[in-house]
Design a protein around this motif. Structure first.
Motif, mmCIF file in Angstrom:
data_model
loop_
_atom_site.group_PDB
_atom_site.id
_atom_site.type_symbol
_atom_site.label_atom_id
_atom_site.label_comp_id
_atom_site.label_asym_id
_atom_site.label_seq_id
_atom_site.Cartn_x
_atom_site.Cartn_y
_atom_site.Cartn_z
ATOM 1 N N ALA A 1 0.836 -1.206 0.000
ATOM 2 C CA ALA A 1 0.000 0.000 0.000
ATOM 3 C C ALA A 1 0.870 1.256 0.000
ATOM 4 O O ALA A 1 0.594 2.225 -0.720
ATOM 5 C CB ALA A 1 -0.927 -0.001 1.214
ATOM 6 N N TRP A 2 1.920 1.246 0.798
ATOM 7 C CA TRP A 2 2.817 2.400 0.876
ATOM 8 C C TRP A 2 3.488 2.668 -0.466
ATOM 9 O O TRP A 2 3.653 3.814 -0.882
ATOM 10 C CB TRP A 2 3.871 2.155 1.958
ATOM 11 N N ASN A 3 3.846 1.589 -1.166
ATOM 12 C CA ASN A 3 4.546 1.730 -2.443
ATOM 13 C C ASN A 3 3.609 1.915 -3.629
ATOM 14 O O ASN A 3 4.081 2.155 -4.750
ATOM 15 C CB ASN A 3 5.436 0.513 -2.692
ATOM 16 N N ALA A 4 2.305 1.824 -3.384
ATOM 17 C CA ALA A 4 1.335 1.897 -4.488
ATOM 18 C C ALA A 4 1.350 3.257 -5.186
ATOM 19 O O ALA A 4 0.910 3.373 -6.335
ATOM 20 C CB ALA A 4 -0.076 1.593 -3.981
ATOM 21 N N ILE A 5 1.862 4.267 -4.531
ATOM 22 C CA ILE A 5 1.974 5.598 -5.139
ATOM 23 C C ILE A 5 2.876 5.563 -6.369
ATOM 24 O O ILE A 5 2.711 6.331 -7.309
ATOM 25 C CB ILE A 5 2.527 6.617 -4.103
ATOM 26 N N LEU A 6 3.830 4.639 -6.392
ATOM 27 C CA LEU A 6 4.825 4.550 -7.469
ATOM 28 C C LEU A 6 4.245 3.806 -8.656
ATOM 29 O O LEU A 6 3.786 2.675 -8.527
ATOM 30 C CB LEU A 6 6.082 3.847 -6.958
ATOM 31 N N GLN A 7 4.298 4.426 -9.814
ATOM 32 C CA GLN A 7 3.731 3.841 -11.018
ATOM 33 C C GLN A 7 4.838 3.508 -12.027
ATOM 34 O O GLN A 7 5.878 3.011 -11.639
ATOM 35 C CB GLN A 7 2.694 4.806 -11.612
ATOM 36 N N ASP A 8 4.651 3.810 -13.267
ATOM 37 C CA ASP A 8 5.614 3.450 -14.301
ATOM 38 C C ASP A 8 6.664 4.546 -14.507
ATOM 39 O O ASP A 8 6.446 5.704 -14.173
ATOM 40 C CB ASP A 8 4.905 3.181 -15.624
ATOM 41 N N ASN B 1 12.449 13.903 -2.398
ATOM 42 C CA ASN B 1 11.935 13.437 -1.117
ATOM 43 C C ASN B 1 11.554 11.962 -1.295
ATOM 44 O O ASN B 1 10.451 11.639 -1.706
ATOM 45 C CB ASN B 1 10.696 14.238 -0.691
ATOM 46 N N THR B 2 12.482 11.092 -1.009
ATOM 47 C CA THR B 2 12.276 9.663 -1.234
ATOM 48 C C THR B 2 12.695 8.880 0.001
ATOM 49 O O THR B 2 13.793 9.087 0.525
ATOM 50 C CB THR B 2 13.092 9.168 -2.448
ATOM 51 N N ASN B 3 11.817 7.994 0.452
ATOM 52 C CA ASN B 3 12.118 7.190 1.640
ATOM 53 C C ASN B 3 12.691 5.832 1.256
ATOM 54 O O ASN B 3 12.706 5.447 0.085
ATOM 55 C CB ASN B 3 10.862 7.038 2.500
ATOM 56 N N ALA B 4 13.148 5.100 2.252
ATOM 57 C CA ALA B 4 13.862 3.843 2.019
ATOM 58 C C ALA B 4 12.988 2.789 1.341
ATOM 59 O O ALA B 4 13.455 2.052 0.463
ATOM 60 C CB ALA B 4 14.415 3.308 3.339
ATOM 61 N N LEU B 5 11.717 2.668 1.738
ATOM 62 C CA LEU B 5 10.836 1.681 1.117
ATOM 63 C C LEU B 5 10.590 1.995 -0.354
ATOM 64 O O LEU B 5 10.567 1.089 -1.196
ATOM 65 C CB LEU B 5 9.500 1.611 1.861
ATOM 66 N N HIS B 6 10.421 3.267 -0.660
ATOM 67 C CA HIS B 6 10.166 3.646 -2.051
ATOM 68 C C HIS B 6 11.380 3.382 -2.938
ATOM 69 O O HIS B 6 11.241 2.866 -4.051
ATOM 70 C CB HIS B 6 9.763 5.122 -2.132
ATOM 71 N N ILE B 7 12.553 3.722 -2.456
ATOM 72 C CA ILE B 7 13.720 3.529 -3.316
ATOM 73 C C ILE B 7 14.032 2.038 -3.467
ATOM 74 O O ILE B 7 14.511 1.579 -4.518
ATOM 75 C CB ILE B 7 14.955 4.320 -2.808
ATOM 76 N N GLU B 8 13.724 1.240 -2.453
ATOM 77 C CA GLU B 8 13.886 -0.214 -2.571
ATOM 78 C C GLU B 8 12.970 -0.756 -3.671
ATOM 79 O O GLU B 8 13.381 -1.584 -4.496
ATOM 80 C CB GLU B 8 13.556 -0.884 -1.236
ATOM 81 N N TRP B 9 11.724 -0.272 -3.693
ATOM 82 C CA TRP B 9 10.773 -0.690 -4.729
ATOM 83 C C TRP B 9 11.286 -0.289 -6.110
ATOM 84 O O TRP B 9 11.253 -1.082 -7.053
ATOM 85 C CB TRP B 9 9.414 -0.056 -4.455
ATOM 86 N N PHE C 1 16.334 -0.160 -15.266
ATOM 87 C CA PHE C 1 17.404 0.756 -15.690
ATOM 88 C C PHE C 1 17.708 1.808 -14.625
ATOM 89 O O PHE C 1 18.270 2.868 -14.922
ATOM 90 C CB PHE C 1 17.024 1.438 -17.007
ATOM 91 N N TYR C 2 17.368 1.510 -13.368
ATOM 92 C CA TYR C 2 17.579 2.500 -12.302
ATOM 93 C C TYR C 2 19.041 2.944 -12.211
ATOM 94 O O TYR C 2 19.329 4.140 -12.127
ATOM 95 C CB TYR C 2 17.124 1.935 -10.949
ATOM 96 N N GLU C 3 19.964 2.009 -12.208
ATOM 97 C CA GLU C 3 21.380 2.372 -12.076
ATOM 98 C C GLU C 3 21.864 3.182 -13.274
ATOM 99 O O GLU C 3 22.668 4.099 -13.120
ATOM 100 C CB GLU C 3 22.233 1.115 -11.888
ATOM 101 N N GLU C 4 21.364 2.848 -14.440
ATOM 102 C CA GLU C 4 21.714 3.611 -15.645
ATOM 103 C C GLU C 4 21.184 5.036 -15.526
ATOM 104 O O GLU C 4 21.875 6.005 -15.863
ATOM 105 C CB GLU C 4 21.135 2.930 -16.886
ATOM 106 N N PHE C 5 19.957 5.155 -15.029
ATOM 107 C CA PHE C 5 19.349 6.465 -14.800
ATOM 108 C C PHE C 5 20.180 7.261 -13.799
ATOM 109 O O PHE C 5 20.550 8.414 -14.042
ATOM 110 C CB PHE C 5 17.920 6.267 -14.292
#
Length: 202
Positions: A73-80, A105-113, A120-124
């Motif tokens: 639920a906490w991570n549901a804010i994150l989309q594509d 403004n990013t918390n630990a759970l969001h960045i883990e998701w 391509f997160y690391e490339e980004f």
């Protein structure tokens, strides 16, 4: 002349559904609490509350919700994260001479998701000269301190810097410091159209 561009992350690069978390939880349970729920979230966002403590806090409220469902639920804010935005930032990195900075403004759970779901997160991340997440630097927007930190840490001149963020409170603080801003509307505007929307700066 703009020499440095500071980007927000959510609703600039990765799409958000800001109502998703509330839609998945019985928010009536949050009413009439002795603690300030928003303050708890902010404390977690600046890394002054561990993920374990954060989940424990919400588990005590949503007693019939599993920890896994709470995280979902906490991570549901994150989309594509559209790949064309990755291509845009890669082009800025390779074809222009801007200093590129991410400030989120990013918390630990969001960045883990994000690390798990965005291949391509690391490339980004590698496209940026500096990459600041609130839970790692213990500062958050729209506080003035976070902008002062970024300016000083990177030897930036405000008048040569553009800040892009979808939240007006954040761009208002930056603007008050002399930074050029684009308060983008994610429903109508896209970061890839930067040079069209802010052509007067380039």
């Amino acid at each position: 002349m703009i020499k440095s561009i500071i980007f927000d992350f959510g609703d600039v690069f990765i799409n958000l559904d800001k109502k998703a978390t509330a839609n998945l939880l019985n928010t009536e349970l949050l009413k009439n609490r002795d603690v300030d729920i928003e303050e708890i979230n902010k404390t977690y966002e600046v890394g002054k509350l561990t993920t374990e403590a954060f989940l424990n806090f919400y588990s005590d409220i949503f007693t019939e919700t599993t920890r896994a469902d709470l995280k979902n639920a906490w991570n549901a804010i994150l989309q594509d994260f559209p790949t064309y935005r990755l291509e845009f930032i890669k082009k800025l990195k390779t074809e222009y001479d801007f200093k590129l900075i991410l400030l989120s403004n990013t918390n630990a759970l969001h960045i883990e998701w994000i690390k798990n779901k965005v291949p391509f997160y690391e490339e980004f991340k590698s496209c940026f000269d500096a990459f600041y997440l609130s839970h790692e630097i213990h500062l958050r927007k729209p506080d003035t301190e976070i902008f002062d930190f970024v300016l000083q840490e990177n030897s930036l001149e405000p008048q040569e810097t553009l800040f892009i963020d979808d939240t007006k409170a954040n761009t208002d603080t930056a603007k008050a410091l002399g930074i050029h801003v684009w308060n983008n509307n994610p429903e109508k505007e896209d970061v890839i159209d930067l040079f069209r929307h802010k052509k007067e700066l380039f």
